[in-house]
Write an enzyme that holds these catalytic residues in place. Structure first.
Site, PDB file in Angstrom:
ATOM      1  N   HIS A 272       0.838  -1.204   0.000  1.00  0.00           N
ATOM      2  CA  HIS A 272       0.000   0.000   0.000  1.00  0.00           C
ATOM      3  C   HIS A 272       0.873   1.254   0.000  1.00  0.00           C
ATOM      4  CE1 HIS A 272      -3.171  -2.529   2.318  1.00  0.00           C
ATOM      5  NE2 HIS A 272      -3.603  -2.395   1.070  1.00  0.00           N
TER       6      HIS A 272
ATOM      7  N   LYS B  61     -16.869  -7.472   5.997  1.00  0.00           N
ATOM      8  CA  LYS B  61     -15.548  -7.959   6.383  1.00  0.00           C
ATOM      9  C   LYS B  61     -15.397  -8.003   7.898  1.00  0.00           C
ATOM     10  CE  LYS B  61     -12.560  -6.410   2.586  1.00  0.00           C
ATOM     11  NZ  LYS B  61     -11.375  -5.580   2.292  1.00  0.00           N
TER      12      LYS B  61
ATOM     13  N   ARG C 179      -1.937  -5.994  -8.368  1.00  0.00           N
ATOM     14  CA  ARG C 179      -0.938  -7.028  -8.147  1.00  0.00           C
ATOM     15  C   ARG C 179      -0.980  -8.096  -9.224  1.00  0.00           C
ATOM     16  NH1 ARG C 179      -3.290  -8.620  -2.521  1.00  0.00           N
ATOM     17  NH2 ARG C 179      -5.071  -8.263  -3.862  1.00  0.00           N
TER      18      ARG C 179
ATOM     19  N   SER D 189      -3.535  -7.703   2.912  1.00  0.00           N
ATOM     20  CA  SER D 189      -3.789  -7.537   4.341  1.00  0.00           C
ATOM     21  C   SER D 189      -4.260  -8.839   4.966  1.00  0.00           C
ATOM     22  CB  SER D 189      -4.818  -6.428   4.558  1.00  0.00           C
ATOM     23  OG  SER D 189      -4.300  -5.186   4.142  1.00  0.00           O
TER      24      SER D 189
END
Length: 154
Positions: free
Chosen positions: A17, A41, A91, A128
């Site tokens: 990040h 989440k 990514r 994460s």
């Protein structure tokens, strides 16, 4: 002034990040790091903690502010804050496939453009979720997170 928003839940913020945010700061006059909450989440850190960690971590970088995104659409947040762009790190091809429809929708809703930055190779494996899992199982995450996160996760 060219302002961009880097959105994310940042639970926790990690070096991948930080790399994208720093590169965005070189492209725009101001970058707002918008800390979001997705109620579907399960978070390790509260929104207040994530805001605090991000502000502490990014405090030395010029042109970066940290704000809660709050309820509502990212496109509306961008309009309310005068941002002309959203910056997203990619990514993999899967990230692109996930992000592209949202980028098109955000542009159609408010005209905000999305800028995709390819992640640095050394960070393409970071997420994460993976960092939280490794830490929970006793693994060393020192190389993957800033010290502000490390001291809170051990």
């Amino acid at each position: 002034m060219r302002r961009a928003v880097c959105p994310g839940s940042f639970d926790p913020i990690h070096n991948g990040h930080l790399e994208v945010i720093a590169r965005a700061a070189n492209l725009f006059d101001e970058v707002i790091v918008a800390v979001s909450t997705n109620y579907a989440k399960k978070y390790r850190f509260s929104e207040e903690e994530r805001l605090e960690i991000a502000a502490e971590t990014l405090g030395s970088l010029a042109g970066i502010s940290v704000l809660p995104m709050g309820q509502g659409l990212l496109a509306d947040f961008c309009r309310e804050h005068g941002a002309s762009a959203i910056v997203k790190g990619l990514r993999s091809v899967q990230d692109y496939q996930y992000e592209l429809p949202m980028a098109v929708m955000n542009r159609q809703l408010t005209g905000v453009e999305t800028v995709f930055l390819a992640a640095e190779n050394s960070y393409t494996h970071l997420s994460s979720s993976l960092i939280k899992e490794v830490a929970a199982l006793g693994g060393d995450i020192t190389d993957f997170v800033p010290s502000t996160v490390l001291k809170r996760m051990v």
